[in-house]
Design an enzyme around this catalytic site. Structure first.
Site, mmCIF file in Angstrom:
data_model
loop_
_atom_site.group_PDB
_atom_site.id
_atom_site.type_symbol
_atom_site.label_atom_id
_atom_site.label_comp_id
_atom_site.label_asym_id
_atom_site.label_seq_id
_atom_site.Cartn_x
_atom_site.Cartn_y
_atom_site.Cartn_z
ATOM 1 N N GLU A 45 -2.147 -9.506 3.182
ATOM 2 C CA GLU A 45 -2.349 -10.096 4.508
ATOM 3 C C GLU A 45 -3.815 -10.121 4.921
ATOM 4 O OE1 GLU A 45 -3.116 -6.024 5.472
ATOM 5 O OE2 GLU A 45 -1.644 -6.933 4.139
ATOM 6 N N CYS A 100 0.830 -1.204 0.000
ATOM 7 C CA CYS A 100 0.000 0.000 0.000
ATOM 8 C C CYS A 100 0.871 1.264 0.000
ATOM 9 C CB CYS A 100 -0.980 -0.033 1.175
ATOM 10 S SG CYS A 100 -2.403 1.070 0.946
ATOM 11 N N HIS A 117 -3.681 -5.294 -0.111
ATOM 12 C CA HIS A 117 -3.274 -5.878 1.171
ATOM 13 C C HIS A 117 -3.317 -7.404 1.102
ATOM 14 C CE1 HIS A 117 -2.956 -2.398 3.924
ATOM 15 N NE2 HIS A 117 -3.768 -1.827 3.035
#
Length: 362
Positions: free
Chosen positions: A331, A245, A329
């Site tokens: 994760e 990001c 993202h």
């Protein structure tokens, strides 16, 4: 208590206040996810923003102690069509209203979020206030001052700390406003993680003897972080590096790319991104209001991922150094495991470097 969201273009959206009765002010943005509101509330990337949820019912599984991305919320307001006041989940400890009240965050429910989102899509993100109708009635003309520019300094950790795991790889995570699950994801894969403040020097990072560097997400305009670009470039030329990001934007900027503010950004858990190397399309979680400009990309960076809907850059890799980054993202697992291979790619590069160092010593 009756409340109202007042936008800088003059539009007003009325509803009922929940959470704190204090006035909230910030950039009004919207998120399209059906779930994950607790992660949204505690994502430091939302610092200084009022977040409107497009899904009409928020709070139905309550607030639990295991899904926080940070120790506290950083957003300045929360808007939804309806807030559940009797959540049902075995891990739930609080209602949404109680959590907002505890942390002094103003919320507004009963809002026509469809009309609000249409306004933002047509005019772009706008500054706004959440306040009581009584306060609005007695207030003089509202002013809409510029938003703060030092958001990363506010949300970054002030001290170095460790996230221990059983493994021999060591990652230094540079915290520009890191979501907690980034360090947890690395730890689950067997990485020792040291989280350092955003202003940590190269010498201090090198003294930690990392095998790789992770650049985290974070809030605000990436141009406000221009002072860290020399550090990012040196790290990328020294260690395997993975940016997420804001970390993606800073890696691109460190090698000469430019960024620009998007009209209303990407915020949701259903954004399609194509891996240009394999042709696969991943479903990704995103939260950003700026993007790397294609025409500014230097020749030494390769575009690896692209947003299917609008063609914006979603990933880059350096052609010489083992450094790469993505705008989304990985994760957050919206796919749920579409992008997990990015972490394995990062680990492979660290292992390769570690192996070559051992060979050079023999």
């Amino acid at each position: 208590m009756k409340g109202v969201l007042v936008l800088e273009n003059g539009r007003q959206f009325r509803g009922e206040l929940i959470g704190s009765s204090a006035q909230g002010y910030g950039e009004v943005v919207f998120h399209t996810g059906m779930t994950g509101y607790q992660e949204i509330l505690t994502d430091p990337s939302y610092a200084g923003q009022i977040v409107a949820m497009t899904y009409p019912l928020i709070g139905n599984y309550g607030i639990n102690e295991g899904d926080f991305e940070a120790k506290r919320p950083w957003l300045t307001g929360f808007v939804t069509g309806e807030a559940c006041d009797s959540p049902s989940h075995f891990r739930s400890k609080q209602t949404l209203h109680d959590y907002l009240t505890q942390h002094g965050i103003t919320g507004l429910i009963g809002v026509n979020t469809r009309a609000l989102v249409r306004t933002i899509r047509e005019e772009g993100s706008l500054k706004g206030y959440i306040l009581s109708e009584a306060s609005l009635a007695t207030a003089s003309a509202l002013e809409f001052p510029a938003l703060p520019r030092d958001l990363v300094k506010r949300v970054s950790t002030q001290e170095i700390y460790r996230v221990n795991a059983a493994g021999d790889l060591h990652v230094v995570l540079v915290d520009f406003g890191a979501k907690g699950n980034i360090a947890k994801s690395l730890a689950r894969l067997g990485c020792q993680v040291t989280v350092v403040p955003a202003n940590t020097s190269f010498e201090k990072i090198a003294a930690l003897h990392p095998d790789g560097i992770m650049l985290s997400n974070g809030p605000g305009d990436p141009a406000d972080c221009a002072d860290v670009l020399p550090l990012v470039k040196k790290l990328a030329e020294t260690y395997p590096l993975f940016g997420i990001c804001l970390g993606h934007q800073l890696l691109a900027m460190a090698f000469g790319a430019k960024t620009a503010k998007m009209s209303f950004g990407h915020r949701g858990s259903n954004h399609p991104v194509q891996d240009l190397q394999t042709g696969k399309v991943w479903i990704t979680s995103q939260n950003h209001g700026y993007s790397v400009q294609t025409e500014s990309l230097p020749a030494e960076l390769l575009v690896t991922h692209q947003h299917v809907n609008d063609g914006t850059i979603e990933g880059v890799a350096h052609k010489t150094w083992p450094a790469f980054s993505v705008q989304f993202h990985p994760e957050a697992c919206p796919g749920p495991q579409d992008a997990e291979e990015l972490f394995h790619r990062f680990l492979a590069r660290m292992n390769e470097r570690k192996g070559s160092q051992l060979v050079s010593l023999t």
